[in-house]
Scaffold this motif. Structure first.
Motif, PDB file in Angstrom:
ATOM      1  N   CYS A  18      -5.796  -2.810  -3.370  1.00  0.00           N
ATOM      2  CA  CYS A  18      -6.638  -1.614  -3.255  1.00  0.00           C
ATOM      3  C   CYS A  18      -7.773  -1.823  -2.258  1.00  0.00           C
ATOM      4  CB  CYS A  18      -7.196  -1.228  -4.626  1.00  0.00           C
ATOM      5  SG  CYS A  18      -5.929  -0.628  -5.765  1.00  0.00           S
ATOM      6  N   THR A  19      -8.332  -3.043  -2.235  1.00  0.00           N
ATOM      7  CA  THR A  19      -9.388  -3.360  -1.265  1.00  0.00           C
ATOM      8  C   THR A  19      -8.845  -3.269   0.158  1.00  0.00           C
ATOM      9  OG1 THR A  19     -10.441  -4.847  -2.859  1.00  0.00           O
ATOM     10  CG2 THR A  19     -11.071  -5.102  -0.552  1.00  0.00           C
ATOM     11  N   ALA A  70      -8.246   0.367   1.218  1.00  0.00           N
ATOM     12  CA  ALA A  70      -9.472   1.063   1.625  1.00  0.00           C
ATOM     13  C   ALA A  70      -9.873   0.683   3.051  1.00  0.00           C
ATOM     14  CB  ALA A  70     -10.605   0.733   0.653  1.00  0.00           C
ATOM     15  N   GLN A  71      -9.618  -0.573   3.444  1.00  0.00           N
ATOM     16  CA  GLN A  71      -9.985  -1.043   4.782  1.00  0.00           C
ATOM     17  C   GLN A  71      -9.150  -0.401   5.886  1.00  0.00           C
ATOM     18  OE1 GLN A  71      -9.596  -5.273   4.243  1.00  0.00           O
ATOM     19  NE2 GLN A  71     -11.655  -5.505   3.373  1.00  0.00           N
ATOM     20  N   GLN A  96      -8.809   2.708   6.177  1.00  0.00           N
ATOM     21  CA  GLN A  96      -9.627   3.881   6.519  1.00  0.00           C
ATOM     22  C   GLN A  96      -8.769   5.083   6.918  1.00  0.00           C
ATOM     23  OE1 GLN A  96     -12.399   2.378   9.479  1.00  0.00           O
ATOM     24  NE2 GLN A  96     -13.788   1.611   7.903  1.00  0.00           N
ATOM     25  N   THR A 137      -7.266   8.347   4.850  1.00  0.00           N
ATOM     26  CA  THR A 137      -7.251   9.037   3.557  1.00  0.00           C
ATOM     27  C   THR A 137      -5.840   9.357   3.086  1.00  0.00           C
ATOM     28  OG1 THR A 137      -9.361  10.056   4.168  1.00  0.00           O
ATOM     29  CG2 THR A 137      -8.214  10.985   2.283  1.00  0.00           C
ATOM     30  N   VAL A 190      -4.107   6.195   1.816  1.00  0.00           N
ATOM     31  CA  VAL A 190      -4.655   5.837   0.501  1.00  0.00           C
ATOM     32  C   VAL A 190      -4.059   6.734  -0.584  1.00  0.00           C
ATOM     33  CG1 VAL A 190      -6.750   5.800  -0.924  1.00  0.00           C
ATOM     34  CG2 VAL A 190      -6.817   4.895   1.407  1.00  0.00           C
TER      35      VAL A 190
END
Length: 302
Positions: A100-101, A104-105, A107, A109, A112
Motif C-alpha cells: 500500500c505504501t 501511494a508512491q 501517485q 489515483t 490506487v
C-alpha cells in the motif's frame, strides 16, 4: 522464500505485468518520458509488478492460518499453532502495508483505486470460500459453473486483471488498450485455474492420493450435468463404504471422469485461453506478446 526462491513459479503475476507493459510499449501521450524506460518498461510499471507480487504473497501467507478449532492432538502443541497464526497474520499484514505504501508512491489515483478494489475482491473471494467450507455436512457447494466463475474471478483473477489494466494506465494508454489488458489478465488466469483443477483428472499416471476439491471445475460441471441430488447420492454411497480415503478419492475421480465434467472443463479452459489470445491481438507483434501467448498455450493445451 515465496518472493525470492527461484525454484518456484509463484512470481507469475509480476512477470505477466512486466510482459504486458513491454508488449504495449509507450503511448503517444508518454513519448516525452521515454528516457524513464528500461527495456521498454517504465519504472512505475516495475513497481506495480512488485506490488502485485507483494499482495499475492501476503494473501498466500494469510491463507496459511490454521483453524484452531479443527486441530487434533497429533497435529502438535496448541501454543505453537497459535504462535504460527499470529506470525502469519503479522507477516501478511506487513507485506500488505508495504504494498500500500508503494502504491501511494505511484501517485496515480486510478491505479490506487484499481489495485485497492482488487484487494477487496480477494478478501471477498476468500471469505466466501471459508464461509462455505465451515458449514456442517457440506460435502460440496450447490453452485453452477457461472457462480464458480464469479468466485474464481474474485479470488484468483481480479488481482492480475486489474494489475494489467493499471500497467496500461501508468503508461497513459487508451481505455481500449486498458480493457484489452484487463481481458488478457482475466481470461489467462481463469484458464490457469481451470488447468490446475484439471490436473488430477488428466495427468498421466497420477497417483491415487493426488488431492482434488469437490468444488473444482470438473466436479461443478459434473454436478450440473448429473443433477445436485444424484451427485450428493453418488458421493455419500462412496464415502459410506468401509474403504481407505485414497480409494474413495480414486473412485470419486473415476466417477467424475466417467461423466461430462472433465471434457467440459477442458473446453472451458480452451475457451478462456482463446479469449486471452484474442485480447493480445490489440498489441503489436513482439517477443513480449509472443511470451504472453506462450503462457496461454502452456495452460490451455492438453
Amino acid at each position: 522464500g515465496f518472493v525470492y526462491d527461484s525454484r518456484n513459479n509463484l512470481q507469475m503475476r509480476g512477470l505477466v505485468v512486466l510482459l504486458i507493459s513491454k508488449a504495449a510499449g509507450p503511448s503517444t501521450a508518454e513519448l516525452s518520458f521515454q528516457h524513464n524506460m528500461v527495456s521498454g518498461i517504465y519504472s512505475s510499471q516495475r513497481s506495480l509488478a512488485e506490488i502485485t507480487e507483494l499482495i499475492h504473497t501476503a494473501f498466500l501467507v494469510h491463507r496459511g492460518i490454521v483453524n484452531i478449532g479443527e486441530l487434533k492432538s497429533c497435529d502438535g502443541p496448541l501454543k505453537d499453532m497459535q504462535f504460527g497464526n499470529k506470525m502469519a497474520v503479522l507477516s501478511g499484514d506487513f507485506l500488505l502495508a508495504n504494498a500500500c505504501t508503494s502504491l501511494a508512491q505511484l501517485q496515480n489515483t486510478k491505479v490506487v483505486e484499481l489495485i485497492s478494489s482488487a484487494i477487496g475482491d480477494l478478501v471477498q473471494g476468500i471469505y466466501y470460500e471459508n464461509s462455505k467450507s465451515s458449514e456442517e455436512n457440506c460435502l460440496t457447494d450447490d453452485i453452477g459453473i457461472s457462480t464458480w466463475k464469479e468466485q474464481v474471478f474474485l479470488s484468483h483473477s481480479a488481482l492480475l486483471a486489474k494489475s494489467c489494466q493499471a500497467a496500461m494506465e501508468l503508461a497513459k494508454h487508451s481505455t481500449e488498450i486498458q480493457d484489452m489488458a484487463f481481458q488478457y489478465g482475466k481470461h489467462m488466469s481463469m484458464s490457469h485455474k481451470l488447468h490446475s483443477d484439471l490436473q488430477p483428472f488428466v495427468k498421466e499416471n497420477s497417483s491415487d492420493t493426488m488431492a482434488f476439491s469437490l468444488n473444482c471445475a470438473p466436479a461443478v460441471l459434473h454436478q450440473e450435468f448429473l443433477g445436485r441430488d444424484a451427485w450428493i447420492k453418488q458421493i455419500r454411497e462412496l464415502t459410506l463404504r468401509p474403504s481407505r480415503p485414497a480409494c474413495v478419492s480414486q473412485q470419486l475421480r473415476e466417477a467424475i471422469k466417467a461423466g461430462k465434467g472433465v471434457t467440459s472443463a477442458i473446453d472451458l479452459c480452451r475457451c478462456h485461453g482463446n479469449r486471452a489470445l484474442a485480447a493480445l491481438e490489440s498489441f503489436p507483434p513482439s517477443e513480449a506478446r509472443a511470451a504472453l501467448a506462450n503462457i496461454v498455450y502452456a495452460v490451455s493445451r492438453f
